[in-house]
Motif scaffolding. Structure first.
Motif, short mmCIF file in Angstrom:
data_model
loop_
_atom_site.label_atom_id
_atom_site.label_comp_id
_atom_site.label_asym_id
_atom_site.label_seq_id
_atom_site.Cartn_x
_atom_site.Cartn_y
_atom_site.Cartn_z
N ARG A 43 0.84 -1.20 0.00
CA ARG A 43 0.00 0.00 0.00
C ARG A 43 0.88 1.25 0.00
O ARG A 43 1.92 1.30 0.64
CB ARG A 43 -0.91 0.01 1.23
N GLY A 44 0.42 2.26 -0.70
CA GLY A 44 1.15 3.52 -0.76
C GLY A 44 2.01 3.68 -2.00
O GLY A 44 2.57 4.74 -2.24
N MET A 45 2.11 2.62 -2.81
CA MET A 45 2.87 2.73 -4.05
C MET A 45 2.07 3.47 -5.12
O MET A 45 0.85 3.58 -5.04
CB MET A 45 3.26 1.35 -4.57
N PHE A 46 2.77 3.95 -6.12
CA PHE A 46 2.17 4.63 -7.25
C PHE A 46 2.62 3.97 -8.55
O PHE A 46 3.68 3.34 -8.60
CB PHE A 46 2.57 6.11 -7.29
N LEU A 47 1.82 4.14 -9.60
CA LEU A 47 2.23 3.69 -10.91
C LEU A 47 3.33 4.61 -11.43
O LEU A 47 3.24 5.82 -11.30
CB LEU A 47 1.06 3.72 -11.90
N LYS A 48 4.33 4.00 -12.04
CA LYS A 48 5.38 4.80 -12.65
C LYS A 48 4.94 5.37 -13.99
O LYS A 48 5.35 6.44 -14.39
CB LYS A 48 6.65 3.95 -12.83
N SER A 49 4.07 4.65 -14.68
CA SER A 49 3.61 5.10 -16.00
C SER A 49 2.58 6.22 -15.86
O SER A 49 1.90 6.35 -14.84
CB SER A 49 3.02 3.93 -16.77
N GLU A 50 2.48 7.01 -16.91
CA GLU A 50 1.50 8.09 -16.94
C GLU A 50 0.08 7.53 -16.93
O GLU A 50 -0.17 6.44 -17.47
CB GLU A 50 1.69 8.93 -18.20
N PRO A 51 -0.89 8.24 -16.35
CA PRO A 51 -2.27 7.74 -16.36
C PRO A 51 -2.79 7.43 -17.76
O PRO A 51 -3.45 6.41 -17.97
CB PRO A 51 -3.05 8.90 -15.71
N TRP A 52 -2.45 8.26 -18.74
CA TRP A 52 -2.96 8.03 -20.09
C TRP A 52 -2.27 6.85 -20.77
O TRP A 52 -2.72 6.38 -21.82
CB TRP A 52 -2.80 9.30 -20.95
#
Length: 418
Positions: A43-52
């Motif tokens: 928990r607390g991680m983010f995607l490295k790729s752009e949302p689009w």
């Protein structure tokens, strides 16, 4: 008998199933949806790729990430990372809306049969299909340094083993690796009060730059276009032309696979690491042994010199290595029939079909053939449409498409290199 059974319900498996259903195929997808994202990332991680660049794929493009975010009262913006929890919920929403016949059972075995395959589920039910698509993600391919083999899980784990990091609160933890998984794991550890350390072979950490604005002068876009893998013409080619990439000479593809998009941290995690995490660079673990308080690691520098490091636990954020022999859910006879490339990964044709007719592969295991995009969610769009075209072509070929050697009684097709 199904036209297609999809094994794996992550971004690739769900996307393939959506395209297959829209094409009129009888399809069923197996697996807990978004399991790796829900159960194997803290928990607390983010995607490295752009949302689009993080959309799952349906043929009409209706069930995009930005649509889900709007449904949730959020906005998916360029250069603003999306949280892991949001992305996992998006995958479940996609599955509910775009994927029919989702079966959350795991598959134990895929075996050949005359004219297709037997697929055995965890409760021992056997289903039959003319074609199978393996979209098993990265979890079968975890890579841990040889020096750490044989040590108990209480002392050594892989970064994909953890849905949360609470067990390491107030403990000394060494994270091995220099990529995004290592750096973000170390940042999360430090922020919860662990004594976190990064140990990397490289002489310096590499960080991705803040992406350029979405709207900018044309000449800047021409110099460095946006792409699903980051700005720049090379990334544009990898992200947008995997079909052309597949046609490059094998030696060229192997060289690119070895060096393209190497370990690097996202720009938004840099400050979190540099402020709070001890970083040990230019060293590699050569041996490790258990001691009463944890582990004693002996390290060697790239330019010589030995060192010793003591820690309570090691998390190996050392990535994944796709190989035929790690596809353990394939029966031994089927696995043995798969042709492989120089890296040990199964070879795939222009439509993701393996050397065994009717068996299709997707995701990381195809990166040697189709390039770096297959290591990211972004590759699911190209894969889903192309693979389903290959399935339809295989089904149209009929029984003659499975070339059974004369004199064989088991009905096994010949492995055909493409």
């Amino acid at each position: 008998m199904y036209d297609l059974l999809v094994v794996g319900a992550g971004p690739y498996g769900l996307s393939i199933a959506s395209h297959a259903a829209a094409a009129g195929l009888t399809v069923r997808v197996f697996g807990r949806p978004m399991q790796a994202w829900r159960d194997h990332m803290p928990r607390g991680m983010f995607l490295k790729s752009e949302p689009w660049a993080s959309n799952l794929s349906d043929p009409e493009g209706r069930w995009r990430l930005d649509v889900f975010c709007a449904f949730r009262g959020m906005t998916a913006r360029h250069a603003e990372p999306i949280g892991l929890e949001v992305f996992a919920e998006y995958g479940l929403w996609f599955a509910r809306n775009a994927v029919p016949a989702l079966d959350e059972r795991n598959v134990l075995r895929v075996a050949p049969r005359t004219g297709g395959f037997d697929v055995v589920t965890e409760d021992r039910e056997t289903l039959t299909a003319r074609t199978v698509a393996l979209a098993v993600g990265v979890l079968p391919f975890t890579e841990v340094p040889a020096a750490l083999h044989g040590l108990p899980p209480a002392l050594v784990s892989h970064s994909s083993d953890h849905a949360d990091l609470d067990r390491f609160r107030d403990r000394d933890v060494t994270v091995v690796g220099g990529g995004q998984a290592a750096l973000e794991t170390a940042a999360l550890l430090a922020e919860q009060g662990s004594r976190a350390r990064v140990l990397a072979r490289s002489d310096r950490l590499r960080w991705n730059d803040v992406p350029p604005p979405w709207e900018r002068p044309w000449w800047r876009s021409a110099r460095s276009p946006h792409s699903g893998l980051g700005p720049g013409w090379r990334n544009w080619f990898y992200a947008g032309r995997p079909g052309l990439y597949r046609r490059l000479p094998e030696r060229t593809r192997a060289r690119i696979a070895a060096g393209a998009l190497g370990p690097a941290g996202a720009w938004w995690v840099r400050e979190r690491v540099e402020r709070r995490v001890e970083v040990v660079l230019g060293r590699e673990i050569v041996s490790a042994r258990e001691v009463p308080y944890g582990l004693r690691l002996e390290t060697a520098g790239r330019r010589g010199g030995a060192g010793v490091l003591e820690t309570e636990h090691v998390i190996a954020a050392t990535g994944f290595r796709a190989g035929r022999d790690r596809l353990r859910l394939l029966s031994p006879e089927l696995r043995a029939l798969l042709a492989t490339g120089a890296d040990g990964a199964p070879e795939v044709g222009l439509e993701f079909e393996s050397s065994y007719p009717g068996l299709f592969l997707a995701g990381l295991v195809t990166a040697a053939g189709f390039g770096p995009a297959m290591r990211f969610v972004h590759g699911a769009t190209f894969t889903a449409g192309t693979l389903v075209r290959g399935v339809r072509r295989r089904l149209r070929s009929g029984p003659a498409g499975w070339r059974v050697p004369s004199g064989r009684r088991d009905g096994l097709p010949e492995a055909v290199r493409r």
